[in-house]
Design a protein around this motif. Structure first.
Motif, PDB file in Angstrom:
ATOM      1  N   LYS A 772       2.355   9.022   4.330  1.00  0.00           N
ATOM      2  CA  LYS A 772       2.470   9.770   3.081  1.00  0.00           C
ATOM      3  C   LYS A 772       2.925  11.203   3.349  1.00  0.00           C
ATOM      4  O   LYS A 772       3.741  11.763   2.608  1.00  0.00           O
ATOM      5  CB  LYS A 772       1.121   9.775   2.355  1.00  0.00           C
ATOM      6  CG  LYS A 772       1.176  10.384   0.962  1.00  0.00           C
ATOM      7  CD  LYS A 772      -0.159  10.237   0.235  1.00  0.00           C
ATOM      8  CE  LYS A 772      -0.077  10.775  -1.185  1.00  0.00           C
ATOM      9  NZ  LYS A 772      -1.363  10.616  -1.910  1.00  0.00           N
ATOM     10  N   GLN A 773       2.419  11.802   4.433  1.00  0.00           N
ATOM     11  CA  GLN A 773       2.839  13.156   4.804  1.00  0.00           C
ATOM     12  C   GLN A 773       4.328  13.205   5.127  1.00  0.00           C
ATOM     13  O   GLN A 773       5.005  14.206   4.891  1.00  0.00           O
ATOM     14  CB  GLN A 773       2.028  13.650   6.000  1.00  0.00           C
ATOM     15  CG  GLN A 773       0.564  13.927   5.676  1.00  0.00           C
ATOM     16  CD  GLN A 773      -0.273  14.177   6.917  1.00  0.00           C
ATOM     17  OE1 GLN A 773       0.262  14.337   8.024  1.00  0.00           O
ATOM     18  NE2 GLN A 773      -1.593  14.197   6.761  1.00  0.00           N
ATOM     19  N   GLU A 774       4.855  12.094   5.656  1.00  0.00           N
ATOM     20  CA  GLU A 774       6.288  12.005   5.969  1.00  0.00           C
ATOM     21  C   GLU A 774       7.123  11.635   4.745  1.00  0.00           C
ATOM     22  O   GLU A 774       8.345  11.540   4.838  1.00  0.00           O
ATOM     23  CB  GLU A 774       6.519  10.932   7.042  1.00  0.00           C
ATOM     24  CG  GLU A 774       5.824  11.191   8.363  1.00  0.00           C
ATOM     25  CD  GLU A 774       5.966   9.985   9.293  1.00  0.00           C
ATOM     26  OE1 GLU A 774       6.843   9.137   9.054  1.00  0.00           O
ATOM     27  OE2 GLU A 774       5.189   9.897  10.250  1.00  0.00           O
ATOM     28  N   LYS A 775       6.433  11.359   3.625  1.00  0.00           N
ATOM     29  CA  LYS A 775       7.090  10.858   2.408  1.00  0.00           C
ATOM     30  C   LYS A 775       7.841   9.559   2.696  1.00  0.00           C
ATOM     31  O   LYS A 775       8.967   9.347   2.261  1.00  0.00           O
ATOM     32  CB  LYS A 775       8.024  11.913   1.821  1.00  0.00           C
ATOM     33  CG  LYS A 775       7.282  13.172   1.383  1.00  0.00           C
ATOM     34  CD  LYS A 775       8.209  14.175   0.722  1.00  0.00           C
ATOM     35  CE  LYS A 775       7.409  15.402   0.258  1.00  0.00           C
ATOM     36  NZ  LYS A 775       8.251  16.418  -0.373  1.00  0.00           N
ATOM     37  N   ARG A 776       7.186   8.719   3.461  1.00  0.00           N
ATOM     38  CA  ARG A 776       7.762   7.447   3.886  1.00  0.00           C
ATOM     39  C   ARG A 776       7.153   6.305   3.072  1.00  0.00           C
ATOM     40  O   ARG A 776       5.939   6.131   3.030  1.00  0.00           O
ATOM     41  CB  ARG A 776       7.470   7.221   5.359  1.00  0.00           C
ATOM     42  CG  ARG A 776       7.821   5.849   5.883  1.00  0.00           C
ATOM     43  CD  ARG A 776       9.282   5.720   6.227  1.00  0.00           C
ATOM     44  NE  ARG A 776       9.606   6.473   7.425  1.00  0.00           N
ATOM     45  CZ  ARG A 776      10.769   6.359   8.059  1.00  0.00           C
ATOM     46  NH1 ARG A 776      11.718   5.552   7.600  1.00  0.00           N
ATOM     47  NH2 ARG A 776      11.006   7.073   9.149  1.00  0.00           N
ATOM     48  N   GLY A 777       7.997   5.520   2.375  1.00  0.00           N
ATOM     49  CA  GLY A 777       7.518   4.343   1.665  1.00  0.00           C
ATOM     50  C   GLY A 777       7.119   3.243   2.632  1.00  0.00           C
ATOM     51  O   GLY A 777       7.629   3.164   3.758  1.00  0.00           O
ATOM     52  N   LEU A 778       6.212   2.364   2.187  1.00  0.00           N
ATOM     53  CA  LEU A 778       5.655   1.349   3.074  1.00  0.00           C
ATOM     54  C   LEU A 778       5.903  -0.056   2.546  1.00  0.00           C
ATOM     55  O   LEU A 778       6.123  -0.281   1.355  1.00  0.00           O
ATOM     56  CB  LEU A 778       4.151   1.580   3.249  1.00  0.00           C
ATOM     57  CG  LEU A 778       3.750   2.924   3.867  1.00  0.00           C
ATOM     58  CD1 LEU A 778       2.242   3.090   3.855  1.00  0.00           C
ATOM     59  CD2 LEU A 778       4.304   3.041   5.288  1.00  0.00           C
ATOM     60  N   LEU A 779       5.836  -1.011   3.489  1.00  0.00           N
ATOM     61  CA  LEU A 779       6.065  -2.423   3.202  1.00  0.00           C
ATOM     62  C   LEU A 779       4.946  -3.240   3.844  1.00  0.00           C
ATOM     63  O   LEU A 779       4.460  -2.907   4.926  1.00  0.00           O
ATOM     64  CB  LEU A 779       7.425  -2.857   3.783  1.00  0.00           C
ATOM     65  CG  LEU A 779       7.764  -4.354   3.768  1.00  0.00           C
ATOM     66  CD1 LEU A 779       8.024  -4.829   2.332  1.00  0.00           C
ATOM     67  CD2 LEU A 779       8.984  -4.634   4.646  1.00  0.00           C
ATOM     68  N   VAL A 780       4.547  -4.310   3.171  1.00  0.00           N
ATOM     69  CA  VAL A 780       3.652  -5.311   3.756  1.00  0.00           C
ATOM     70  C   VAL A 780       4.433  -6.613   3.865  1.00  0.00           C
ATOM     71  O   VAL A 780       5.117  -7.021   2.912  1.00  0.00           O
ATOM     72  CB  VAL A 780       2.395  -5.513   2.889  1.00  0.00           C
ATOM     73  CG1 VAL A 780       1.581  -6.716   3.376  1.00  0.00           C
ATOM     74  CG2 VAL A 780       1.523  -4.265   2.915  1.00  0.00           C
ATOM     75  N   ILE A 781       4.353  -7.267   5.008  1.00  0.00           N
ATOM     76  CA  ILE A 781       5.010  -8.552   5.228  1.00  0.00           C
ATOM     77  C   ILE A 781       3.925  -9.625   5.376  1.00  0.00           C
ATOM     78  O   ILE A 781       2.906  -9.386   6.035  1.00  0.00           O
ATOM     79  CB  ILE A 781       5.902  -8.526   6.486  1.00  0.00           C
ATOM     80  CG1 ILE A 781       7.005  -7.479   6.329  1.00  0.00           C
ATOM     81  CG2 ILE A 781       6.513  -9.890   6.762  1.00  0.00           C
ATOM     82  CD1 ILE A 781       7.890  -7.315   7.560  1.00  0.00           C
ATOM     83  N   ALA A 782       4.145 -10.795   4.781  1.00  0.00           N
ATOM     84  CA  ALA A 782       3.121 -11.842   4.820  1.00  0.00           C
ATOM     85  C   ALA A 782       3.756 -13.227   4.781  1.00  0.00           C
ATOM     86  O   ALA A 782       4.964 -13.380   4.564  1.00  0.00           O
ATOM     87  CB  ALA A 782       2.152 -11.674   3.653  1.00  0.00           C
ATOM     88  N   GLY A 783       2.890 -14.231   4.973  1.00  0.00           N
ATOM     89  CA  GLY A 783       3.323 -15.620   4.958  1.00  0.00           C
ATOM     90  C   GLY A 783       3.133 -16.265   3.591  1.00  0.00           C
ATOM     91  O   GLY A 783       3.373 -15.646   2.552  1.00  0.00           O
TER      92      GLY A 783
END
Length: 910
Positions: A772-783
């Motif tokens: 969040k400090q980097e202003k970076r969006g996140l992803l979750v990968i799943a089965g």
């Protein structure tokens, strides 16, 4: 001028000397539609669409889609569902009401002060009836004693005073909200026995209208009410809020699977065994997101409680609902549970008049038909980690031995054969004892699924009576408990003379609520917890619940089996799951005699005889006459008398959530998500319990550290479920299940991940803060089946608040996919046949996704590797309807509704 479709459908009929208005679905026969061939569930949706037709949100096109439903012509068209009421439980209900209070406060702060006498113009008020049952907060701290119930109730009120005072405020502030106080029973059993109207009666413009009782609930097992012919299902709290505020729920025109029941249950098989059999079969067939409708001559051999047991398990077989149409058995149940004869007769008359009663002579068309022979059902368990993994009773011993040595996964623990012989010595109550692999350390008769069924509850009592009579005892290392779904259960067990025998085996009533099944199982004896931890023992619980996911029942118990209350008693006596009841004794009595299961098994004839004398309709009338009053603890709670709730910054239970901090503009208009880092990468069957646990808060977890920083003693942590009104706790608890396995933190179990910059293993919450400090969006990968299990809105809320912009999975469970969209998180699916493994994705890459509303063009994702190479692959964006795009574009459904309210306010100055 031609009347509109709603006006053309208006009809009247007379019953009991009174005239009633209703909207006839058969009016569409005049336009050539074969209404009698429609599944009854579709007929109910059709009636609702006609009755609530307004030409804008619900149109003629929606009505004709439903009327034209055919098994060979199911199209991906959305249809509306506006239920007649909403049902909440406290774990999910508190955050729902917190959100409404927060929305009201946000709007009040934006608009000018309302004119005198018009303060309701800035209030957020439910538009349909809402009922909340406080049933999820009781914990099994005390057990095996006559005082256990009183002690647990005392602790419940001490822990939850702030939450309960908030609910009292909500009850007094929201006109259409009613609250069932703690200790009255489990939400679904109270709904079945009392709250359900079956047919709703509403006065409008001098006329009395009748229409089907329909609902959504913020507990996935809301489906239990389908056993009574009431259409309803579980939704996330976010969707429930929207429905409460007048927003229709839109779904794709559903497929309806017809399940034909034939034959009759044989001696030794119970409704629990049938429910587990149906769960395993339908999960295998694949009915996720579909309606299931039961029919056939086998229904005449199932009681209403048997049907409700099966309907309750619909989330476990993946269906939206498991529906049993109204018939004579439904009518008898209404009378048995104390509904007035006049009311039951009116219900029956209307449902017959409008074509909602089961008629075996009608040839209903279904999407698919399946036949189940009830005579083929045998005594069974399900486990050790999922409800659909059924095993016949006689095979349990060998089955679990195989699970011990199977590779780690849904059916395995990856241990060696030596583990089977593992034993640990300890002292319990001053006496030497030993527990080992596969020993049962918790046996609980719990949950709405089975405690609402007199056959299995009385059967458990009869087994206890026989076992006590033959001198059997439960081993001291087994924690035993009984949490009936309503006080009526205690009444009929007492009337039958069975309570003393249950108590002699340690099955004292410990509370009336959803306890062990939700994870509120309480602690084991300290010496048992110590030896399990020290020796890393693989121990077992057996419960009459509906869920047994990893880490749900108790953090130290790795194997959990679902069983009927009768078999819970049997396994408690045996003390181990490694027993073949057909050959080995349940136990040896004080005289040295071997006692076998056959010696204590209650016959169906014995159960029926006791049931006939023990259950009376006056029991239901007496108990539910006082259902809204609560005990002296509830009555003593203070209630704030203000229109808007005063949030306290220091509170660790009720905090003002951040969803309404910026309502000035619409967000999420970008055509691409760029440069996402993977926060977590999972395999199949990640449940909402994995994503957002409801049970214990560990002292060394981010949530535990936060509470300690706030001055909360470890003994007062309570549970994640009880603190759902505090987003700070819940954010820290997201992905915090102790059994979750993130492949980015290989070899580490629990809520951890690898931070890409340093390679350091951090808690998922700590890593999310750095991103969040980097202003970076996140992803979750799943089965596959991502988000299966409870309709837990915090699994989506927490995901969004951690900064996750998208989830990429092989498939999603229905409710969780919807919840993600409602929180502004995009759910992407791999195209069929592809997965992270097949594409060689490790989770170390940087991801970008197309965001495109046009369903006719393929969407692509790109994974950029550290060496500069990239993988481009096709994905499906699972935003399934135009209204879901509105949710996403607004950053979620809650900001969208708030903006709508503001746009209509005359003094809006934003």
């Amino acid at each position: 001028m031609r009347k509109n479709i709603k006006e053309r459908a208006l009809r009247y009929f007379t019953h009991g000397g009174k005239s009633y208005a209703y909207y006839s679905i058969n009016s569409l026969k005049e336009e050539g539609y074969s209404i009698e061939k429609l599944p009854i569930t579709i007929r109910i949706l059709l009636e609702g669409a006609i009755r609530q037709f307004d030409g804008s949100r619900i149109t003629e096109e929606h009505i004709y889609r439903l009327a034209g439903w055919k098994k060979e012509n199911i199209e991906k068209n959305e249809v509306p569902f506006m239920p007649s009421r909403v049902l909440l439980q406290d774990f999910t209900g508190v955050p729902v009401l917190v959100d409404l209070a927060s929305m009201g406060l946000a709007i009040k702060n934006i608009v000018k002060e309302a004119p005198k006498g018009d303060k309701n113009s800035i209030n957020i008020e439910p538009e349909i009836p809402v009922e909340l049952v406080i049933d999820h907060s009781v914990q099994v701290d005390s057990y095996g004693q006559e005082t256990s119930l009183a002690e647990n109730v005392k602790l419940e009120f001490e822990r939850n005073q702030e939450r309960y005072e908030f609910l009292k405020w909500a009850k007094s502030s929201f006109k259409k909200l009613r609250v069932v106080p703690p200790g009255m029973g489990i939400i679904h059993q109270v709904n079945l026995e009392y709250l359900a109207r079956v047919v709703t009666m509403k006065e409008e413009k001098g006329e009395v209208f009748l229409f089907p009782d329909t609902l959504v609930g913020t507990d996935s097992h809301t489906t239990m009410i389908n056993g009574l012919g009431v259409l309803g299902w579980g939704v996330g709290g976010i969707e429930a809020e929207a429905i409460m505020l007048g927003e229709p729920s839109f779904m794709m025109l559903p497929k309806v699977v017809g399940v034909k029941l034939v034959g009759k249950l044989q001696e030794g098989a119970t409704a629990t065994d049938l429910a587990l059999t149906v769960t395993a079969l339908l999960r295998k067939v694949g009915v996720v997101g579909q309606f299931v409708e039961f029919y056939g001559e086998g229904l005449k051999h199932l009681t209403l409680s048997d049907r409700a047991t099966i309907a309750n398990m619909a989330p476990e077989y993946g269906a939206t609902c498991g529906y049993f149409p109204f018939d004579e058995e439904s009518y008898r149940y209404l009378l048995l549970t104390g509904r007035p004869t006049e009311e039951a007769d009116r219900i029956k008359a209307y449902l017959s008049q409008n074509g909602f009663v089961r008629d075996d002579n009608q040839e209903i068309e279904y999407t698919k038909e399946i036949e189940i022979d009830l005579s083929s059902v045998t005594a069974s368990l399900a486990g050790p980690k999922r409800p659909q993994d059924i095993v016949p009773l006689q095979q349990v011993k060998n089955y679990f031995k195989e699970c011990i040595t199977n590779n780690s996964g849904n059916l395995g623990y990856g241990l060696t054969e030596k583990e089977i012989e593992k034993k640990a010595k300890l002292t319990i109550n001053g006496k030497a004892a030993a527990i080992g692999t596969a020993d049962i350390v918790l046996a609980a008769i719990t949950s709405c699924t089975n405690t609402s069924n007199p056959n299995v509850m009385l059967g458990a009592g009869l087994m206890a009576k026989k076992a006590v009579g033959l001198g059997l005892q439960v081993p001291p290392y087994v924690k035993t408990s009984l949490t009936p779904g309503s006080q009526v259960v205690s009444d009929y067990l007492t009337r039958a003379g069975l309570t003393p025998y249950l108590e002699q085996l340690g099955f004292h009533v410990v509370g009336y609520g959803c306890a062990t099944c939700i994870g509120n199982s309480g602690k084991l004896l300290p010496e048992i917890e110590e030896v399990i931890t020290k020796e890393n023992l693989l121990t077992v619980s057996v419960l009459s619940g509906n869920r047994n996911f990893e880490g749900r029942i108790h953090p130290l118990i790795k194997a959990n089996f679902l069983a009927s209350p009768i078999l819970v008693i049997a396994y408690a006596l045996a003390g181990t799951i490694l027993i073949d009841f057909s050959k080995e004794p349940v136990g040896i009595n004080t005289e040295g005699r071997k006692i076998f299961l056959a010696d204590i098994w209650p016959t169906s004839e014995e159960i029926e005889a006791v049931k006939a004398s023990a259950i009376k309709e006056e029991m239901f009338q007496d108990r539910y006459e006082k259902v809204w009053q609560g005990d002296k603890n509830w009555q003593a709670l203070k209630s704030e008398g203000t229109d808007t709730f005063s949030f306290i910054e220091e509170s660790t239970y009720i905090r003002n959530p951040p969803y309404f901090e910026s309502l000035a503009h619409t967000r999420n208009t970008e055509k691409e998500l760029k440069d996402l880092r993977v926060l977590a990468k999972f395999k199949d069957s990640v449940t909402t319990d994995h994503i957002s646990p409801a049970g214990n808060i560990g002292k060394d977890t981010p949530a535990g550290r936060y509470l300690q920083e706030k001055g909360i003693a470890i003994k007062d942590f309570n549970t994640y479920g009880s603190r759902r009104g505090n987003h700070e706790v819940m954010m820290r608890g997201t992905f915090a299940n102790i059994r979750i396995k993130n492949q980015l933190a290989e070899g580490v179990e629990g809520g951890f991940t690898k931070y890409y910059k340093t390679g350091e293993i951090l808690s998922i919450y700590e890593a999310a803060l750095l991103y969040k400090q980097e202003k970076r969006g996140l992803l979750v990968i799943a089965g596959k089946d991502y988000g299966m299990g409870s309709s837990r809105d915090w699994a989506a809320k927490g995901t969004a608040l951690l900064g996750v912009k998208a989830v990429l999975a092989e498939s999603f469970e229905r409710i969780h996919r919807s919840n993600l969209v409602m929180m502004g998180v995009l759910p992407y699916e791999f195209i069929e046949g592809e997965s992270a493994d097949s594409l060689g994705l490790t989770g170390e890459e940087v991801y970008s996704f197309q965001v495109e509303e046009d369903k006719n063009i393929p969407l692509f994702a790109t994974a950029l590797k550290e060496d500069g190479n990239s993988i481009t692959f096709q994905v499906n964006l699972r935003i399934d309807s135009p209204v879901e795009w509105e949710y996403y574009r607004n950053g979620g459904i809650l900001p969208m509704i708030a903006r709508q309210r503001l746009s209509h306010h005359p003094e809006h100055r934003a």
